[in-house]
Design a protein around this motif. Structure first.
Motif, short mmCIF file in Angstrom:
data_model
loop_
_atom_site.label_atom_id
_atom_site.label_comp_id
_atom_site.label_asym_id
_atom_site.label_seq_id
_atom_site.Cartn_x
_atom_site.Cartn_y
_atom_site.Cartn_z
N ARG A 260 37.72 45.73 45.66
CA ARG A 260 36.95 44.44 45.73
C ARG A 260 37.07 43.61 46.83
O ARG A 260 36.30 42.81 47.21
N HIS A 261 38.67 43.71 47.26
CA HIS A 261 38.85 42.53 48.35
C HIS A 261 38.63 41.14 47.74
O HIS A 261 37.84 40.27 48.61
N PRO A 262 39.15 40.98 46.58
CA PRO A 262 38.60 39.44 45.96
C PRO A 262 39.31 38.25 46.57
O PRO A 262 40.48 38.59 47.16
N PHE B 256 47.64 46.56 45.80
CA PHE B 256 47.03 45.85 44.47
C PHE B 256 45.67 45.12 44.69
O PHE B 256 45.40 44.34 43.51
N ASP B 257 45.09 45.15 45.71
CA ASP B 257 43.57 44.56 45.91
C ASP B 257 43.60 43.10 45.31
O ASP B 257 42.88 42.87 44.38
N GLU B 258 44.46 42.35 45.84
CA GLU B 258 44.61 40.97 45.66
C GLU B 258 44.05 40.19 46.63
O GLU B 258 43.86 40.65 47.85
N GLY B 259 44.06 38.84 46.57
CA GLY B 259 43.36 38.15 47.60
C GLY B 259 44.53 36.87 47.99
O GLY B 259 45.74 37.06 47.51
N LEU B 260 43.88 36.16 48.76
CA LEU B 260 44.80 34.82 49.30
C LEU B 260 45.35 34.10 48.05
O LEU B 260 44.65 33.68 47.09
N MET C 76 47.32 43.39 38.16
CA MET C 76 47.83 44.05 39.43
C MET C 76 47.75 45.38 39.38
O MET C 76 47.00 46.39 40.19
N LEU C 77 47.86 45.95 38.00
CA LEU C 77 47.29 47.41 37.74
C LEU C 77 45.99 47.72 38.05
O LEU C 77 45.64 48.85 38.45
N GLU C 78 45.29 46.88 37.43
CA GLU C 78 43.67 47.05 37.76
C GLU C 78 43.24 47.26 39.24
O GLU C 78 42.47 47.88 39.71
N GLY C 79 43.94 46.31 39.75
CA GLY C 79 43.75 46.25 41.35
C GLY C 79 44.26 47.60 42.20
O GLY C 79 43.52 48.02 42.90
N ASN C 80 45.47 48.06 41.57
CA ASN C 80 45.96 49.22 41.99
C ASN C 80 45.15 50.24 41.88
O ASN C 80 44.79 51.24 42.71
N ARG C 81 44.57 50.29 40.51
CA ARG C 81 43.60 51.53 40.38
C ARG C 81 42.26 51.55 41.24
O ARG C 81 41.82 52.62 41.51
N ARG C 82 41.79 50.24 41.42
CA ARG C 82 40.63 50.25 42.23
C ARG C 82 41.00 50.78 43.67
O ARG C 82 40.27 51.68 44.44
N PHE C 83 42.26 50.31 44.21
CA PHE C 83 42.71 50.90 45.66
C PHE C 83 42.93 52.47 45.55
O PHE C 83 42.66 52.99 46.34
N VAL C 84 43.34 53.04 44.56
CA VAL C 84 43.72 54.40 44.34
C VAL C 84 42.22 55.10 44.24
O VAL C 84 42.01 56.15 44.97
#
Length: 209
Positions: free
Chosen positions: A14-16, A50-54, A1-9
């Motif tokens: 990536r919208h995985p 958090f740039d997470e997916g379904l 989740m932290l990695e996804g948040n860093r991508r968002f920031v």
């Protein structure tokens, strides 16, 4: 989740796991990597920040991330049935519920509609604790610092969740679940961990898309 948040920031999400194949795969089951209990604020869309997916997050939200029977039941389902290894409690800056709780303690505070008052009332003890702490330091601001109140309420919420739920507290004690309280900064888009209980070093691998 932290990695996804860093991508968002950084503006490089990536919208995985948001394609047709992922949707079809999840039609008959779910196995989220974490449960997130956060504020209903429209700026805190969990899968986006958090740039997470379904199927990645089991999300529970209400105004001010206030503990209730329905919240506890939902999170117990996530832990007991879905076997999530992580619960994230997410607060944020400039929270309207926190602001309303602060305003409600004023001498000339207007009467709030009953259901709004019931929603924010659990935040008022955090307002009082911050007021007492400020007074002990010789500071008596006209209005308590909303950021301090928000973080105090966040810590209280994490503690209250563990006090109220035997199922979750036992899972934490057994090392099956960790609980992290984080604060989301609206300007930067960053989720900053404030408190962590349990082992957060071994997240479950994401299911293949």
């Amino acid at each position: 989740m932290l990695e996804g948040n860093r991508r968002f920031v950084s503006g490089t999400p990536r919208h995985p796991r948001q394609d047709v194949e992922r949707r079809t795969e999840l039609a008959t089951y779910q196995r989220p990597n974490a449960a997130l209990f956060g504020c209903s604020d429209s700026r805190l869309a969990a899968e986006i920040i958090f740039d997470e997916g379904l199927g990645d997050l089991f999300v529970v939200r209400n105004a001010g991330q206030v503990i209730s029977d329905s919240v506890i039941g939902s999170l117990e389902y996530a832990v007991g049935v879905l076997e999530v290894p992580l619960i994230v409690v997410l607060a944020h800056d400039a929270c309207g519920a926190v602001g309303a709780a602060i305003d409600s303690t004023g001498m000339d505070a207007p009467t709030l509609p009953a259901y709004i008052w019931r929603q924010i009332a659990p935040i008022v003890p955090s307002v009082r604790r911050v007021q007492r702490a400020e007074a002990a330091e010789g500071r008596t601001p006209e209005r308590p610092n909303p950021e301090l109140v928000g973080r105090e309420h966040l810590r209280y919420t994490v503690g209250e969740l563990l006090r109220a739920s035997e199922l979750i507290s036992e899972a934490v004690a057994a090392g099956r679940v960790a609980v992290v309280g984080a604060n989301y900064r609206l300007d930067e888009g960053e989720a900053v961990p404030i408190v962590a209980i349990g082992d957060v070093d071994e997240p479950r691998a994401t299911d293949p898309a």
